[in-house]
Design a protein around this motif. Sequence first.
Motif, PDB file in Angstrom:
ATOM      1  N   CYS A  27     -10.176  -0.153  -3.233  1.00 44.02           N
ATOM      2  CA  CYS A  27     -10.068  -0.370  -1.798  1.00 44.02           C
ATOM      3  C   CYS A  27      -8.603  -0.228  -1.390  1.00 44.02           C
ATOM      4  O   CYS A  27      -7.712  -0.752  -2.066  1.00 44.02           O
ATOM      5  N   PRO A  28      -8.331   0.450  -0.292  1.00 42.39           N
ATOM      6  CA  PRO A  28      -6.941   0.596   0.154  1.00 42.39           C
ATOM      7  C   PRO A  28      -6.282  -0.756   0.452  1.00 42.39           C
ATOM      8  O   PRO A  28      -5.067  -0.895   0.311  1.00 42.39           O
ATOM      9  N   LEU A  29      -7.068  -1.745   0.844  1.00 42.79           N
ATOM     10  CA  LEU A  29      -6.482  -3.063   1.092  1.00 42.79           C
ATOM     11  C   LEU A  29      -5.959  -3.689  -0.196  1.00 42.79           C
ATOM     12  O   LEU A  29      -4.928  -4.369  -0.186  1.00 42.79           O
ATOM     13  N   THR A  30      -6.638  -3.449  -1.297  1.00 37.28           N
ATOM     14  CA  THR A  30      -6.173  -3.954  -2.592  1.00 37.28           C
ATOM     15  C   THR A  30      -4.845  -3.296  -2.958  1.00 37.28           C
ATOM     16  O   THR A  30      -3.899  -3.974  -3.379  1.00 37.28           O
ATOM     17  N   SER A  31      -4.777  -1.992  -2.795  1.00 39.51           N
ATOM     18  CA  SER A  31      -3.530  -1.269  -3.098  1.00 39.51           C
ATOM     19  C   SER A  31      -2.383  -1.756  -2.224  1.00 39.51           C
ATOM     20  O   SER A  31      -1.269  -1.972  -2.709  1.00 39.51           O
ATOM     21  N   LEU A  32      -2.659  -1.928  -0.938  1.00 47.36           N
ATOM     22  CA  LEU A  32      -1.628  -2.397  -0.013  1.00 47.36           C
ATOM     23  C   LEU A  32      -1.150  -3.792  -0.403  1.00 47.36           C
ATOM     24  O   LEU A  32       0.053  -4.064  -0.433  1.00 47.36           O
ATOM     25  N   GLU A  33      -2.088  -4.672  -0.705  1.00 52.86           N
ATOM     26  CA  GLU A  33      -1.721  -6.023  -1.097  1.00 52.86           C
ATOM     27  C   GLU A  33      -0.861  -6.027  -2.359  1.00 52.86           C
ATOM     28  O   GLU A  33       0.164  -6.706  -2.422  1.00 52.86           O
ATOM     29  N   ASN A  34      -1.267  -5.267  -3.355  1.00 46.73           N
ATOM     30  CA  ASN A  34      -0.499  -5.209  -4.602  1.00 46.73           C
ATOM     31  C   ASN A  34       0.896  -4.630  -4.383  1.00 46.73           C
ATOM     32  O   ASN A  34       1.865  -5.091  -4.976  1.00 46.73           O
ATOM     33  N   THR A  35       1.006  -3.626  -3.539  1.00 50.53           N
ATOM     34  CA  THR A  35       2.315  -3.045  -3.219  1.00 50.53           C
ATOM     35  C   THR A  35       3.213  -4.084  -2.559  1.00 50.53           C
ATOM     36  O   THR A  35       4.384  -4.226  -2.929  1.00 50.53           O
ATOM     37  N   LEU A  36       2.660  -4.820  -1.601  1.00 50.19           N
ATOM     38  CA  LEU A  36       3.447  -5.846  -0.913  1.00 50.19           C
ATOM     39  C   LEU A  36       3.854  -6.965  -1.867  1.00 50.19           C
ATOM     40  O   LEU A  36       4.977  -7.468  -1.799  1.00 50.19           O
ATOM     41  N   ARG A  37       2.972  -7.339  -2.764  1.00 53.87           N
ATOM     42  CA  ARG A  37       3.294  -8.383  -3.744  1.00 53.87           C
ATOM     43  C   ARG A  37       4.407  -7.916  -4.681  1.00 53.87           C
ATOM     44  O   ARG A  37       5.317  -8.676  -5.000  1.00 53.87           O
ATOM     45  N   THR A  38       4.336  -6.668  -5.109  1.00 54.37           N
ATOM     46  CA  THR A  38       5.362  -6.124  -5.993  1.00 54.37           C
ATOM     47  C   THR A  38       6.709  -6.097  -5.279  1.00 54.37           C
ATOM     48  O   THR A  38       7.726  -6.494  -5.843  1.00 54.37           O
ATOM     49  N   ARG A  39       6.716  -5.650  -4.027  1.00 58.35           N
ATOM     50  CA  ARG A  39       7.966  -5.608  -3.243  1.00 58.35           C
ATOM     51  C   ARG A  39       8.545  -7.002  -3.030  1.00 58.35           C
ATOM     52  O   ARG A  39       9.762  -7.155  -2.921  1.00 58.35           O
ATOM     53  N   ALA A  40       7.663  -7.991  -2.944  1.00 55.43           N
ATOM     54  CA  ALA A  40       8.121  -9.360  -2.743  1.00 55.43           C
ATOM     55  C   ALA A  40       8.559 -10.013  -4.048  1.00 55.43           C
ATOM     56  O   ALA A  40       9.043 -11.139  -4.052  1.00 55.43           O
ATOM     57  N   GLY A  41       8.368  -9.297  -5.173  1.00 59.11           N
ATOM     58  CA  GLY A  41       8.729  -9.854  -6.467  1.00 59.11           C
ATOM     59  C   GLY A  41       7.726 -10.882  -6.957  1.00 59.11           C
ATOM     60  O   GLY A  41       8.040 -11.695  -7.825  1.00 59.11           O
ATOM     61  N   MET A  42       6.528 -10.850  -6.417  1.00 56.34           N
ATOM     62  CA  MET A  42       5.484 -11.802  -6.794  1.00 56.34           C
ATOM     63  C   MET A  42       4.667 -11.250  -7.957  1.00 56.34           C
ATOM     64  O   MET A  42       4.466 -10.047  -8.056  1.00 56.34           O
ATOM     65  N   ALA A  43       4.205 -12.159  -8.792  1.00 58.57           N
ATOM     66  CA  ALA A  43       3.260 -11.756  -9.832  1.00 58.57           C
ATOM     67  C   ALA A  43       1.939 -11.462  -9.143  1.00 58.57           C
ATOM     68  O   ALA A  43       1.600 -12.057  -8.129  1.00 58.57           O
ATOM     69  N   ARG A  44       1.197 -10.547  -9.680  1.00 57.28           N
ATOM     70  CA  ARG A  44      -0.079 -10.194  -9.068  1.00 57.28           C
ATOM     71  C   ARG A  44      -1.054 -11.351  -9.142  1.00 57.28           C
ATOM     72  O   ARG A  44      -1.179 -11.991 -10.180  1.00 57.28           O
ATOM     73  N   TYR A  45      -1.703 -11.601  -8.008  1.00 51.06           N
ATOM     74  CA  TYR A  45      -2.801 -12.550  -7.900  1.00 51.06           C
ATOM     75  C   TYR A  45      -2.429 -13.981  -8.254  1.00 51.06           C
ATOM     76  O   TYR A  45      -3.207 -14.715  -8.801  1.00 51.06           O
ATOM     77  N   GLU A  46      -1.217 -14.348  -7.947  1.00 44.69           N
ATOM     78  CA  GLU A  46      -0.806 -15.732  -8.053  1.00 44.69           C
ATOM     79  C   GLU A  46      -0.308 -16.168  -6.688  1.00 44.69           C
ATOM     80  O   GLU A  46       0.097 -15.363  -5.875  1.00 44.69           O
ATOM     81  N   GLY A  47      -0.355 -17.428  -6.431  1.00 52.69           N
ATOM     82  CA  GLY A  47       0.130 -17.904  -5.147  1.00 52.69           C
ATOM     83  C   GLY A  47      -0.337 -19.311  -4.875  1.00 52.69           C
ATOM     84  O   GLY A  47      -0.650 -20.066  -5.790  1.00 52.69           O
ATOM     85  N   ASP A  48      -0.380 -19.651  -3.583  1.00 54.56           N
ATOM     86  CA  ASP A  48      -0.768 -21.004  -3.214  1.00 54.56           C
ATOM     87  C   ASP A  48      -2.282 -21.198  -3.329  1.00 54.56           C
ATOM     88  O   ASP A  48      -3.012 -20.284  -3.711  1.00 54.56           O
ATOM     89  N   PHE A  49      -2.739 -22.363  -2.973  1.00 56.19           N
ATOM     90  CA  PHE A  49      -4.149 -22.726  -3.141  1.00 56.19           C
ATOM     91  C   PHE A  49      -5.072 -21.748  -2.409  1.00 56.19           C
ATOM     92  O   PHE A  49      -6.045 -21.260  -2.975  1.00 56.19           O
ATOM     93  N   LEU A  50      -4.769 -21.467  -1.162  1.00 66.55           N
ATOM     94  CA  LEU A  50      -5.620 -20.577  -0.362  1.00 66.55           C
ATOM     95  C   LEU A  50      -5.707 -19.198  -1.009  1.00 66.55           C
ATOM     96  O   LEU A  50      -6.797 -18.641  -1.166  1.00 66.55           O
TER      97      LEU A  50
END
Length: 120
Positions: free
Chosen positions: A55-78
């Motif tokens: 899904c293009p939304l998955t790709s977009l999300e992963n790109t934004l996470r990478t740019r933010a220096g975030m590990a994939r699929y980690e974050g706050d409770f929500l």
Amino acid sequence: MFNILAATAVLIVHFGFIVFVLFGGLLALRRRWLAVIHLPAAAWGILVEASGAGCPLTSLENTLRTRAGMARYEGDFLQRWLLWLIYPEGLTRNVQFALAGIVILFNVLIYLWVFKRRKR
């Protein structure tokens, strides 16, 4: 900070789209014109699941996470719970085919109900 917020927004939109694909036909019971929006969305959801295409939304999300220096699929409770729903463990091709079948079956039943109600 922008990329973190944008990735979270994409995740929420992604979840909303999935809910709309599954249950949007119910909205057509009240507002028939929504079927014009829902049917292509449902077709897209079925195509993505059945073809295994990303899904293009998955790709977009992963790109934004990478740019933010975030590990994939980690974050706050929500984020953690939304990610669990959108990207379950053990997601195989057979599971994707089953999900596509569920979307098809559920929407066929909803639209049969919509059209049956419309005839009355």
